[in-house]
Design a protein around this motif. Structure first.
Motif, PDB file in Angstrom:
ATOM      1  N   LEU A   2       0.909  -1.159  -0.197  1.00  7.85           N
ATOM      2  CA  LEU A   2      -0.080   0.117   0.037  1.00  7.85           C
ATOM      3  C   LEU A   2       0.750   1.432  -0.052  1.00  7.85           C
ATOM      4  O   LEU A   2       0.317   2.253  -0.314  1.00  7.85           O
ATOM      5  CB  LEU A   2      -1.041  -0.129   1.223  1.00  7.85           C
ATOM      6  N   GLU A   3       2.247   1.186   0.251  1.00  8.61           N
ATOM      7  CA  GLU A   3       2.981   2.270   0.451  1.00  8.61           C
ATOM      8  C   GLU A   3       3.494   2.657  -0.887  1.00  8.61           C
ATOM      9  O   GLU A   3       3.439   1.914  -1.848  1.00  8.61           O
ATOM     10  CB  GLU A   3       3.987   2.152   1.440  1.00  8.61           C
ATOM     11  N   LEU A  59      -9.105  -1.923   4.198  1.00  4.84           N
ATOM     12  CA  LEU A  59      -8.907  -0.563   3.808  1.00  4.84           C
ATOM     13  C   LEU A  59      -9.749  -0.392   2.728  1.00  4.84           C
ATOM     14  O   LEU A  59      -9.471  -0.944   1.472  1.00  4.84           O
ATOM     15  CB  LEU A  59      -7.564  -0.253   3.681  1.00  4.84           C
ATOM     16  N   ALA A  61     -10.821   1.701  -0.435  1.00  2.71           N
ATOM     17  CA  ALA A  61      -9.992   2.584  -1.638  1.00  2.71           C
ATOM     18  C   ALA A  61     -10.823   3.947  -1.700  1.00  2.71           C
ATOM     19  O   ALA A  61     -10.157   5.010  -1.663  1.00  2.71           O
ATOM     20  CB  ALA A  61     -10.109   1.946  -3.069  1.00  2.71           C
ATOM     21  N   HIS A  83       0.241  10.915   2.061  1.00  2.00           N
ATOM     22  CA  HIS A  83      -0.355   9.422   1.692  1.00  2.00           C
ATOM     23  C   HIS A  83       0.506   8.611   2.908  1.00  2.00           C
ATOM     24  O   HIS A  83      -0.366   7.723   3.545  1.00  2.00           O
ATOM     25  CB  HIS A  83       0.491   8.899   0.383  1.00  2.00           C
ATOM     26  N   LEU A  87      -1.990   6.473   5.735  1.00  6.58           N
ATOM     27  CA  LEU A  87      -1.842   5.210   6.174  1.00  6.58           C
ATOM     28  C   LEU A  87      -1.799   5.037   7.691  1.00  6.58           C
ATOM     29  O   LEU A  87      -1.950   4.278   8.491  1.00  6.58           O
ATOM     30  CB  LEU A  87      -0.655   4.570   5.373  1.00  6.58           C
ATOM     31  N   GLN A  91      -4.159   2.829  10.006  1.00  5.26           N
ATOM     32  CA  GLN A  91      -3.311   1.463  10.426  1.00  5.26           C
ATOM     33  C   GLN A  91      -3.450   1.446  11.721  1.00  5.26           C
ATOM     34  O   GLN A  91      -3.565   0.537  12.646  1.00  5.26           O
ATOM     35  CB  GLN A  91      -2.197   1.320   9.571  1.00  5.26           C
ATOM     36  N   LEU A 215      -6.800  -4.401   0.497  1.00  8.18           N
ATOM     37  CA  LEU A 215      -7.302  -3.234  -0.193  1.00  8.18           C
ATOM     38  C   LEU A 215      -8.735  -3.792  -0.695  1.00  8.18           C
ATOM     39  O   LEU A 215      -8.627  -4.711  -1.336  1.00  8.18           O
ATOM     40  CB  LEU A 215      -6.209  -2.770  -1.021  1.00  8.18           C
ATOM     41  N   ILE A 229      -6.022   2.926  -8.081  1.00  4.20           N
ATOM     42  CA  ILE A 229      -4.926   1.936  -8.017  1.00  4.20           C
ATOM     43  C   ILE A 229      -3.586   2.491  -8.601  1.00  4.20           C
ATOM     44  O   ILE A 229      -2.478   2.672  -8.195  1.00  4.20           O
ATOM     45  CB  ILE A 229      -5.176   0.697  -8.641  1.00  4.20           C
ATOM     46  N   PHE A 233      -2.089   3.738  -5.204  1.00  4.27           N
ATOM     47  CA  PHE A 233      -1.497   2.569  -4.724  1.00  4.27           C
ATOM     48  C   PHE A 233      -0.989   1.860  -6.022  1.00  4.27           C
ATOM     49  O   PHE A 233      -1.332   0.573  -6.469  1.00  4.27           O
ATOM     50  CB  PHE A 233      -2.622   1.345  -4.088  1.00  4.27           C
ATOM     51  N   CYS A 236       0.367  -1.872  -6.124  1.00  2.00           N
ATOM     52  CA  CYS A 236      -0.545  -2.891  -6.463  1.00  2.00           C
ATOM     53  C   CYS A 236      -0.796  -3.288  -7.748  1.00  2.00           C
ATOM     54  O   CYS A 236      -1.635  -4.315  -8.154  1.00  2.00           O
ATOM     55  CB  CYS A 236      -2.052  -2.595  -5.533  1.00  2.00           C
TER      56      CYS A 236
END
Length: 243
Positions: A2-3, A59, A61, A83, A87, A91, A215, A229, A233, A236
């Motif tokens: 996700l990072e 999580l 989107a 970002h 997170l 989290q 996700l 995406i 992200f 991913c």
């Protein structure tokens, strides 16, 4: 996954807020003056007591992207900074719920945890007495003492706009936090060999690799989700994603 990958930092760091708003133009429907979603709506923790092997932090989107855009708008943080901050918020909040469930198991309160969630937590949700949500919000400050004033102010203002239970974390004092931990222990039940507050403190900072994170496309069209995406992200893209 996700990072943001480092190459994305360089490519996206100078993109303006307007650039993101134009490409994710539905994000402004949330976290505004008319409504303020809580962090559980952005990323929901599903306990293993009820979900078995599918437990973890889910999580969404759609809400995460709206949350990210709001952070950029309110703080002036660049995309890569906002970002990471977004997170960290979701989290950490989800991690607190996970740690509470883990504590219940260690305290021989496995059977009482479902009872607590159904008979105590659920009826109290949305009220000032829903102290698990108050503590989950307050845990953000405990888990991230490195946050500077800009991030802290954003979180405080976010909490103030949320419904009861969540809102009480804004400006909360340590003395109150300790008292709420004790109340939550009593709600959960079980043998008290050590306190919930101390157990969580020993696991702070919490590292998200201890918790499954998924996700999820909650309500976006396939094309919108693909856009998220690609922008939010990108790591991913090389993995199978459920549309």
């Amino acid at each position: 996954m996700l990072e943001l990958p480092k190459p994305v930092f360089k490519r996206m760091r100078n993109k303006s807020l307007y650039w993101f708003q134009q490409r994710l133009n539905w994000g402004g429907n949330h976290f505004n003056t008319l409504r303020c979603e809580n962090l559980d709506m952005v990323a929901t923790y599903r306990p293993y007591h009820f979900n078995g092997g599918e437990f973890g932090l889910y999580l969404y989107a759609h809400y995460f992207t709206a949350f990210l855009l709001n952070i950029m708008e309110r703080t002036g943080l660049l995309f890569n900074e906002a970002h990471r901050f977004a997170l960290e918020c979701v989290q950490t909040h989800g991690a607190f719920h996970y740690l509470v469930e883990r504590y219940a198991g260690l305290m021989n309160a496995v059977s009482s945890y479902p009872h607590y969630k159904k008979e105590v937590y659920s009826p109290l949700w949305g009220t000032e007495e829903c102290i698990e949500e108050t503590l989950a919000n307050a845990y953000l400050f405990q888990n991230h003492p490195e946050w500077e004033e800009k991030r802290l102010n954003y979180v405080h203002e976010l909490f103030k706009k949320q419904r009861d239970g969540y809102a009480q974390a804004a400006g909360i004092q340590q003395k109150t936090i300790t008292s709420l931990y004790r109340q939550l222990e009593n709600f959960i039940g079980g043998r008290k060999t050590f306190s919930l507050e101390e157990w969580i403190r020993r696991r702070t900072p919490f590292y998200v690799d201890h918790l499954p994170v998924y996700l999820v496309n909650d309500c976006l069209k396939d094309s919108e989700f693909e856009n998220v995406i690609e922008i939010v992200f990108p790591a991913c893209l090389d993995w199978e994603v459920n549309l």
